[in-house]
Design an enzyme around this catalytic site. Structure first.
Site, PDB file in Angstrom:
ATOM      1  N   SER A 139      19.181  -6.294  17.850  1.00  0.00           N
ATOM      2  CA  SER A 139      19.847  -7.161  18.816  1.00  0.00           C
ATOM      3  C   SER A 139      20.775  -8.111  18.086  1.00  0.00           C
ATOM      4  O   SER A 139      20.583  -8.411  16.898  1.00  0.00           O
ATOM      5  CB  SER A 139      18.798  -7.968  19.598  1.00  0.00           C
ATOM      6  OG  SER A 139      19.396  -8.982  20.377  1.00  0.00           O
ATOM      7  N   TYR A 152      11.374 -13.790  19.715  1.00  0.00           N
ATOM      8  CA  TYR A 152      12.169 -12.567  19.841  1.00  0.00           C
ATOM      9  C   TYR A 152      13.174 -12.470  18.695  1.00  0.00           C
ATOM     10  O   TYR A 152      13.315 -11.419  18.052  1.00  0.00           O
ATOM     11  CB  TYR A 152      12.895 -12.550  21.187  1.00  0.00           C
ATOM     12  CG  TYR A 152      13.727 -11.324  21.425  1.00  0.00           C
ATOM     13  CD1 TYR A 152      13.134 -10.133  21.818  1.00  0.00           C
ATOM     14  CD2 TYR A 152      15.110 -11.351  21.262  1.00  0.00           C
ATOM     15  CE1 TYR A 152      13.901  -8.988  22.039  1.00  0.00           C
ATOM     16  CE2 TYR A 152      15.878 -10.221  21.480  1.00  0.00           C
ATOM     17  CZ  TYR A 152      15.275  -9.042  21.873  1.00  0.00           C
ATOM     18  OH  TYR A 152      16.041  -7.923  22.081  1.00  0.00           O
TER      19      TYR A 152
END
Length: 233
Positions: A139, A152
């Site tokens: 990501s 995350y």
């Protein structure tokens, strides 16, 4: 679509929906025997019917579950050419100092430990087959600060470091390891308040990059792709 991956076997984790389902569809359409895995059997079976692939229940945060998956793939198909580590969960509940301890564990165990488990389980099968591809879906959060999503972000920064290192370990075995770092993507994983879904990346955009990576010429590999929407959503 041309069957450029005919004779190849692929496994896509987190394949029941979103990016995983789109990747599985692209690989299956390209001729690869494709297996999707995840925790939700019903969702997996529904997706498998749509994209013409096989489904196997597997919790990537559980070593025994991953080892069993690898054993089944070896026994039934005898090889693995493409591993797409897509399974992931978010953690966007607020500042880190307020994050419940079990939520930290859940995010890191799925997003990072799970990739270690799948590589640990499947790399020997790839080596025995003469090579392959490992594609880890990371990501933009693995490159930038993510306030209220520190767990995350930590999992994705860690995934990037793991991937770069494993790429060096396995390149001599003809296994190419790459990461894809998408920007804002329209899936169920994370909140996108205030963003225009029509301008965001779609799961098919990520699937397209996976297809490019696994069909590269054998003398080279793109170790990292940062994927952004054309217009800021």
């Amino acid at each position: 679509m041309q069957a450029t991956l005919s004779g190849k076997v692929s496994v896509v984790t987190g394949g029941g929906r979103g990016i995983g389902a789109a990747v599985a569809a692209r690989l299956a359409d390209s001729g690869a025997t494709t297996i999707i895995c995840g925790r939700n059997r019903e969702r997996l079976e529904q997706t498998a019917q749509k994209v013409h692939c096989e489904s196997m229940v597997c919790d990537v945060s559980d070593w025994k579950s991953v080892a069993l998956l690898a054993e089944r793939v070896q026994q039934t198909l005898g090889r693995l050419d493409i591993l797409v580590n897509n399974a992931g969960i978010g953690g966007f509940g607020g500042p880190l100092y307020k994050l419940p301890l079990d939520q930290w564990d859940a995010v890191l165990n799925t997003n990072l430990r799970g990739v270690f488990y799948t590589i640990r389980a499947f790399a020997p099968l790839m080596i025995a087959g003469g090579g392959g591809h490992v594609i880890n879906i990371s990501s933009i959060a693995g490159k930038n600060a993510l306030p209220n999503g520190a767990a995350y972000a930590a999992s994705k920064w860690g995934l990037n470091g793991l991937s770069y290192s494993v790429a060096e370990e396995l390149r001599g075995q003809n296994i190419r390891v790459a990461i894809i770092c998408p920007g804002s993507t329209y899936t169920e994983l994370s909140p996108h308040e205030g963003k225009d879904p029509g301008k965001m990346l779609q799961p098919d955009d990520v699937a397209h990059v996976v297809a490019m990576l696994v069909t590269q010429s054998p003398q080279s590999f793109a170790s990292e792709v940062i994927l952004r929407p054309t217009q800021k959503p």
